[in-house]
Design a protein around this motif. Structure first.
Motif, short mmCIF file in Angstrom:
data_model
loop_
_atom_site.label_atom_id
_atom_site.label_comp_id
_atom_site.label_asym_id
_atom_site.label_seq_id
_atom_site.Cartn_x
_atom_site.Cartn_y
_atom_site.Cartn_z
N ASP A 33 0.95 -1.12 0.02
CA ASP A 33 -0.13 0.01 -0.05
C ASP A 33 0.88 1.21 0.00
OD1 ASP A 33 -2.14 -1.45 2.76
OD2 ASP A 33 -1.71 -2.11 0.74
N ASN A 51 -3.39 4.06 -2.17
CA ASN A 51 -3.68 3.17 -3.35
C ASN A 51 -3.24 1.82 -2.79
OD1 ASN A 51 -2.38 1.68 -5.50
ND2 ASN A 51 -3.17 3.44 -6.71
N ILE A 52 -4.36 0.88 -3.01
CA ILE A 52 -4.15 -0.73 -2.44
C ILE A 52 -3.99 -1.37 -3.70
CG2 ILE A 52 -4.65 -2.42 -1.01
CD1 ILE A 52 -5.90 -0.06 0.87
N GLY A 53 -2.90 -1.89 -4.22
CA GLY A 53 -3.15 -2.66 -5.59
C GLY A 53 -3.68 -1.63 -6.81
N GLY A 54 -4.65 -1.97 -7.16
CA GLY A 54 -5.48 -1.27 -8.25
C GLY A 54 -6.32 -0.18 -7.92
N SER A 55 -6.81 -0.34 -6.36
CA SER A 55 -7.86 0.40 -5.89
C SER A 55 -7.48 1.56 -5.19
CB SER A 55 -8.70 -0.48 -4.95
OG SER A 55 -8.87 -1.76 -5.55
N THR A 56 -8.11 2.62 -5.33
CA THR A 56 -7.83 3.68 -4.49
C THR A 56 -9.14 4.29 -3.52
OG1 THR A 56 -8.64 5.08 -6.35
CG2 THR A 56 -6.33 4.60 -6.57
N ASN A 57 -8.93 4.82 -2.65
CA ASN A 57 -9.72 5.49 -1.49
C ASN A 57 -9.44 6.90 -1.19
OD1 ASN A 57 -11.87 3.34 -1.02
ND2 ASN A 57 -9.94 2.09 -0.51
N TYR A 58 -10.41 7.53 -1.35
CA TYR A 58 -10.02 9.11 -0.83
C TYR A 58 -10.85 9.56 0.32
CZ TYR A 58 -8.05 9.34 -5.52
OH TYR A 58 -7.33 9.30 -6.66
N LYS A 63 -12.51 14.14 -2.37
CA LYS A 63 -12.90 13.58 -3.55
C LYS A 63 -13.40 14.47 -4.72
CE LYS A 63 -14.82 9.34 -1.61
NZ LYS A 63 -16.19 8.47 -1.00
N THR A 67 -5.92 13.36 -6.97
CA THR A 67 -5.95 12.10 -7.52
C THR A 67 -4.51 11.33 -6.96
OG1 THR A 67 -6.96 12.82 -9.22
CG2 THR A 67 -5.68 10.95 -9.85
N SER A 69 -1.88 8.48 -7.45
CA SER A 69 -1.21 7.65 -8.61
C SER A 69 0.33 6.99 -8.08
CB SER A 69 -1.16 8.13 -9.87
OG SER A 69 -0.30 9.38 -9.79
#
Length: 119
Positions: A33, A51-58, A63, A67, A69
């Motif tokens: 992460d 960013n956890i693997g391909g997932s993102t949380n805000y 929001k 962004t 990346s």
């Protein structure tokens, strides 16, 4: 050991943009992460984006404006911050959950970078 180095903070007017970078180096087998937290004066540190693997949380407060990346081969995470508000003023910290070459996982923090948004 593992080091996280953040760059890109500074002073910006409300409505402006900044881009934070955080590069991890050292005894890294893989990074699970990577994320950004912030701490404003007198407040607790809070999650901004992760960013956890391909997932993102805000966080709800960012929001649509921020962004996150990652450049996985370079062990780097970015935070593009647009439409900045004075309430975004804080010290921003990079965070990473790193698996070292001995396959032990630990959480590391950067030294923090100041973001100040003037009204």
């Amino acid at each position: 050991q593992v080091q996280l180095v953040e760059t890109g903070g500074g002073l910006v007017q409300a409505g402006g943009s900044l881009r934070l970078s955080c590069a991890a180096s050292g005894s890294i087998f893989s990074i699970h992460d990577m994320g950004w937290y912030r701490q404003a004066p007198g407040k607790q540190r809070e999650l901004v984006a992760i960013n956890i693997g391909g997932s993102t949380n805000y966080a709800d407060s960012v929001k649509g404006r921020f962004t996150i990346s990652r450049d996985i081969p370079k062990n780097t995470v970015f935070l593009q911050m647009n439409s900045l508000k004075p309430e975004d003023t804080a010290v921003y910290y990079c965070n990473a959950v790193v698996e070292r070459w001995d396959h032990r996982k630990s959480t590391y923090w950067g030294q923090g970078t100041q973001v100040t948004v003037s009204s």
